[in-house]
Design a protein around this motif. Structure first.
Motif, PDB file in Angstrom:
ATOM      1  N   SER A  42     -20.239 -33.869   6.656  1.00 50.97           N
ATOM      2  CA  SER A  42     -19.756 -32.579   7.131  1.00 50.97           C
ATOM      3  C   SER A  42     -18.543 -32.819   8.004  1.00 50.97           C
ATOM      4  CB  SER A  42     -20.875 -31.873   7.908  1.00 50.97           C
ATOM      5  OG  SER A  42     -20.624 -30.495   8.000  1.00 50.97           O
ATOM      6  N   ARG A  43     -17.961 -31.740   8.504  1.00 46.52           N
ATOM      7  CA  ARG A  43     -16.806 -31.912   9.396  1.00 46.52           C
ATOM      8  C   ARG A  43     -17.250 -32.702  10.636  1.00 46.52           C
ATOM      9  NH1 ARG A  43     -14.207 -26.362  10.973  1.00 46.52           N
ATOM     10  NH2 ARG A  43     -16.352 -26.186  11.716  1.00 46.52           N
ATOM     11  N   THR A  44     -18.449 -32.367  11.139  1.00 49.44           N
ATOM     12  CA  THR A  44     -18.983 -33.113  12.289  1.00 49.44           C
ATOM     13  C   THR A  44     -20.211 -33.909  11.845  1.00 49.44           C
ATOM     14  OG1 THR A  44     -20.473 -31.333  12.941  1.00 49.44           O
ATOM     15  CG2 THR A  44     -18.262 -31.276  13.890  1.00 49.44           C
ATOM     16  N   ILE A  59     -21.959 -31.689   0.785  1.00 50.84           N
ATOM     17  CA  ILE A  59     -20.710 -31.823   1.532  1.00 50.84           C
ATOM     18  C   ILE A  59     -20.469 -30.480   2.212  1.00 50.84           C
ATOM     19  CG2 ILE A  59     -18.245 -32.396   1.395  1.00 50.84           C
ATOM     20  CD1 ILE A  59     -20.252 -34.604   0.290  1.00 50.84           C
ATOM     21  N   GLY A  60     -20.570 -30.447   3.545  1.00 49.44           N
ATOM     22  CA  GLY A  60     -20.476 -29.182   4.279  1.00 49.44           C
ATOM     23  C   GLY A  60     -21.876 -28.737   4.654  1.00 49.44           C
ATOM     24  N   SER A  87     -28.407 -13.299   2.220  1.00 51.14           N
ATOM     25  CA  SER A  87     -27.684 -13.499   3.468  1.00 51.14           C
ATOM     26  C   SER A  87     -28.389 -14.609   4.257  1.00 51.14           C
ATOM     27  CB  SER A  87     -27.694 -12.176   4.236  1.00 51.14           C
ATOM     28  OG  SER A  87     -27.148 -12.365   5.489  1.00 51.14           O
ATOM     29  N   PHE A  88     -27.679 -15.733   4.492  1.00 48.14           N
ATOM     30  CA  PHE A  88     -28.234 -16.867   5.246  1.00 48.14           C
ATOM     31  C   PHE A  88     -27.698 -16.797   6.671  1.00 48.14           C
ATOM     32  CE2 PHE A  88     -29.947 -19.671   1.859  1.00 48.14           C
ATOM     33  CZ  PHE A  88     -29.472 -18.997   0.749  1.00 48.14           C
ATOM     34  N   PRO A 123     -26.209 -18.004  -4.367  1.00 48.95           N
ATOM     35  CA  PRO A 123     -27.470 -17.360  -3.994  1.00 48.95           C
ATOM     36  C   PRO A 123     -27.164 -15.981  -3.398  1.00 48.95           C
ATOM     37  CG  PRO A 123     -26.930 -19.143  -2.442  1.00 48.95           C
ATOM     38  CD  PRO A 123     -25.793 -19.050  -3.402  1.00 48.95           C
ATOM     39  N   SER A 179     -23.805 -32.148  12.280  1.00 50.23           N
ATOM     40  CA  SER A 179     -24.295 -31.234  11.238  1.00 50.23           C
ATOM     41  C   SER A 179     -24.856 -32.013  10.061  1.00 50.23           C
ATOM     42  CB  SER A 179     -23.161 -30.322  10.743  1.00 50.23           C
ATOM     43  OG  SER A 179     -22.742 -29.485  11.775  1.00 50.23           O
ATOM     44  N   VAL A 218     -25.964 -22.748   4.425  1.00 50.44           N
ATOM     45  CA  VAL A 218     -26.375 -22.879   3.025  1.00 50.44           C
ATOM     46  C   VAL A 218     -26.638 -24.342   2.676  1.00 50.44           C
ATOM     47  CG1 VAL A 218     -25.600 -22.586   0.641  1.00 50.44           C
ATOM     48  CG2 VAL A 218     -25.301 -20.728   2.287  1.00 50.44           C
ATOM     49  N   GLY A 219     -25.725 -25.237   3.102  1.00 44.45           N
ATOM     50  CA  GLY A 219     -25.883 -26.660   2.770  1.00 44.45           C
ATOM     51  C   GLY A 219     -27.178 -27.230   3.319  1.00 44.45           C
TER      52      GLY A 219
END
Ligand SMILES: NC(=O)c1ccc[n+]([C@@H]2O[C@H](COP(=O)([O-])OP(=O)(O)OC[C@H]3O[C@@H](n4cnc5c(N)ncnc54)[C@H](OP(=O)(O)O)[C@@H]3O)[C@@H](O)[C@H]2O)c1
Length: 293
Positions: free
Chosen positions: A33-35, A8-9, A124-125, A121, A38, A13-14
């Motif tokens: 996701s919000r959109t 969700i999201g 840095s993603f 984690p 994605s 990272v997701g």
């Protein structure tokens, strides 16, 4: 058998989780996701394009593990929404990946009988990559015992190196990560600016400093702190530090302030190392106090 999962999201990272969890043999159950775009990208990365849902609670309802990888401020509301719509299976494991927030953000999931945890984690993603961004990194885990067990196995399956963090220690843990990573960038920028002002071309700054930075990191690894400290404060060279401060004040107030604050903290390290004589420590302390604004 490995549990099924939902994301969700579906951001950096997701979507990275989606790709790597599927590669590690976890079954994709749902993406939201919000959109929709994605969610589609994440579902594609996971190899199950048909598992896209407009409603988060539909994406999560068939999953054994639910990752809520929205921005931090949306984790609790997103969890609440799923819970209100009875979208968590009983005994589902609900995880978020925030470094700063604890598993408490997911407490609404307990109303459905789920267990909760966080799995951060320490990496840095910046973008979603084909290669596995979890390989060899540290992952900090806390929460309900069953959620911790599950997150631990997932981290190992992703090729990461998990460790336990105290639930009430997460804010300071995250501040530590900010100092080590983000503030290192700030320090390097200051150092680049000073080098440039000294006449070293901007494009050469990193190459000039890199062996010094690597050597310092090696020393910290080899002999630890305080022994890794070298330089004018460790030696008690008050005149040199005074010259630095005068030059810095002419260049930039911000640079002089940062040098002063960090210098004060460095006195303690020199003293602990035993290389900084007491009278020089007192002189340095007075010098820095005069420059504090
Ligand atoms: N990036 C890093 O370096 C990093 C490192 C470690 C941990 N983390 C943690 O990982 C989590 C996700 O961070 P991120 O960097 O992946 O963020 P991100 O790239 O901004 O992705 C977050 C995604 O959440 C979606 N979203 C926003 N509000 C939502 C809602 N209410 N319901 C459902 N989806 C929603 C957004 O959707 P749309 O794209 O559909 O608009 C976006 O794609 C955060 O907790 C963060 O602290 C990040």
């Amino acid at each position: 058998m490995k549990p099924s999962y939902a994301i969700i999201g579906c951001g950096r990272v997701g979507t990275s989780l989606a790709r790597q969890l599927s590669a590690a043999g976890y079954q994709p159950a749902g993406f939201s996701s919000r959109t929709r775009d994605s969610a589609i990208q994440a579902a594609k990365a996971a190899g199950k394009e048909e598992a896209v849902y407009d409603n988060s609670w539909e994406a999560s309802e068939n999953a054994g593990v639910v990752f809520i990888t929205t921005p931090d401020h949306s984790i609790a509301p997103a969890c609440q929404l799923i819970s209100e719509n009875r979208g968590f299976q009983e005994n589902a494991v609900v995880l978020h990946c925030s470094g700063a927030l604890s598993s408490g953000m997911l407490s609404a999931a307990r109303d459905c009988g789920a267990v909760i945890g966080s799995m951060h984690p320490l990496q840095s993603f910046a973008a979603v990559t084909e290669s596995n961004p979890f390989a060899g990194i540290k992952v900090a885990i806390e929460g309900d015992a069953a959620a911790v067990d599950c997150a631990w196995k997932i981290a190992v399956d992703l090729g990461a190196d998990p460790f336990n963090i105290r639930t009430d220690g997460k804010t300071l843990y995250h501040a530590a990560a900010v100092v080590a990573s983000n503030y290192l960038v700030t320090l390097m920028r200051l150092s680049f600016e000073l080098l440039q002002a000294s006449g070293v071309p901007e494009r050469e700054a990193y190459g000039v400093l890199k062996p010094l930075i690597s050597g310092t990191l090696n020393n910290i690894e080899r002999v630890g702190i305080p022994d890794a400290l070298t330089g004018p404060i460790a030696r008690g060279d008050v005149d040199t530090v005074s010259d630095h401060l005068s030059a810095l004040r002419q260049l930039s107030e911000t640079a002089a302030d940062l040098y002063t604050r960090l210098g004060q903290a460095t006195i303690e390290i020199g003293t602990a190392k035993g290389s900084l004589p007491t009278d020089a420590a007192a002189q340095l302390s007075r010098l820095f106090s005069k420059h504090i604004r």
